[in-house]
Scaffold this active site. Sequence first.
Site, PDB file in Angstrom:
ATOM      1  N   LYS A  51       0.838  -1.198   0.000  1.00 35.42           N
ATOM      2  CA  LYS A  51       0.000   0.000   0.000  1.00 35.42           C
ATOM      3  C   LYS A  51       0.877   1.254   0.000  1.00 35.42           C
ATOM      4  O   LYS A  51       0.608   2.200  -0.744  1.00 35.42           O
ATOM      5  CB  LYS A  51      -0.944  -0.003   1.216  1.00 35.42           C
ATOM      6  CG  LYS A  51      -2.064  -1.030   1.104  1.00 35.42           C
ATOM      7  CD  LYS A  51      -2.846  -1.202   2.414  1.00 35.42           C
ATOM      8  CE  LYS A  51      -3.808  -2.370   2.307  1.00 35.42           C
ATOM      9  NZ  LYS A  51      -4.574  -2.623   3.545  1.00 35.42           N
ATOM     10  N   GLN A  95      -4.464  -1.404   9.763  1.00 32.42           N
ATOM     11  CA  GLN A  95      -4.396  -2.734   9.159  1.00 32.42           C
ATOM     12  C   GLN A  95      -4.981  -3.758  10.138  1.00 32.42           C
ATOM     13  O   GLN A  95      -4.612  -3.800  11.313  1.00 32.42           O
ATOM     14  CB  GLN A  95      -2.935  -3.072   8.811  1.00 32.42           C
ATOM     15  CG  GLN A  95      -2.758  -4.366   8.034  1.00 32.42           C
ATOM     16  CD  GLN A  95      -3.379  -4.323   6.634  1.00 32.42           C
ATOM     17  OE1 GLN A  95      -3.466  -3.268   6.008  1.00 32.42           O
ATOM     18  NE2 GLN A  95      -3.819  -5.464   6.147  1.00 32.42           N
ATOM     19  N   ASP A 118     -10.848   3.199   4.318  1.00 31.32           N
ATOM     20  CA  ASP A 118     -11.135   1.753   4.258  1.00 31.32           C
ATOM     21  C   ASP A 118     -12.646   1.492   4.265  1.00 31.32           C
ATOM     22  O   ASP A 118     -13.085   0.381   3.965  1.00 31.32           O
ATOM     23  CB  ASP A 118     -10.519   1.057   5.480  1.00 31.32           C
ATOM     24  CG  ASP A 118      -9.352   0.157   5.129  1.00 31.32           C
ATOM     25  OD1 ASP A 118      -9.243  -0.234   3.956  1.00 31.32           O
ATOM     26  OD2 ASP A 118      -8.559  -0.147   6.042  1.00 31.32           O
TER      27      ASP A 118
END
Length: 284
Positions: A51, A95, A118
């Site tokens: 990412k 994450q 997200d």
Amino acid sequence: MTILDGKKLSHKIRENVKLEVQKLQKNNITPGLAVILVGSDPASAAYVNMKSKACKEAGIYSMVHEMPESISQENILEIIEMMNNNSNIDGILVQLPLPKHVDTTAILEAINPNKDVDGFHPYNVGRVVAGLDGFIPATPYGVMKLLEEYDINPKGKNVCIVGASNIVGKPMATLMLNANATVEICHIFTDDLKKHTLNADIICVGVGIVNLIKDDMVKDDVIIIDIGINRLESGKLTGDVDFNAVSQKCSYITPVPGGVGPMTIAMLLENTVTSAKNRPIVKG
Ligand code: GUN
């Protein structure tokens, strides 16, 4: 049978993201993404690495906060608060999974929904379920973009989602429903998975079980979206679908690797740029 080439489409989207970043930079805005990585799970570290590399390539500023497994929930919340208040940061990504002693919901709810690239904050989850604008989780968003690219319209189709996680299965079902598909969600307690998959025009599977979907479980000309990522002992990556057998029967299929995976990264970048475009104008 046609391969749904996520690698190719992701390149196109990332080129477009790059152009959007250049336009923003003319207005003195560099999109910024903060990534929080807790612990030392190699898969999570690899995803975070991919990412941040992708951000760099697109001209997006990224900072990674690496924290030990033993970090307290309060310390993670402090970092999130700092990132919420940092005007150079447009996206905050924690994450997952987090260590057991950390309350994932409390962490996700602490992120400013306007920076929740997200799409995991309940505010954005609710908005997307209601068919309103909101950040859409990158993986299911990438699947919808891939279908669109190949002129596949889920309207009126029977869609079977295998896997009911908050990250993939549930938002995938929401997007398919919003696209007017008839949606079934199967999960670990589903009795007779085959009965459901055999009825499907489109199967989206992401559970992490090698060869879960076999050719006798699908009808002719089915469309297969394989969201699974499994590493075999040989080191080779594979999905949840018996690709060799099922690809003989289906009309379209995503490969692993090169299908949904690259789309996830591309959509995260797109969400970050969208957030930067909506940056509040600070007066004074
Ligand atoms: N863990 C597995 N997939 C994801 C993802 O898309 N986002 C985050 N934050 N964590 C994940």
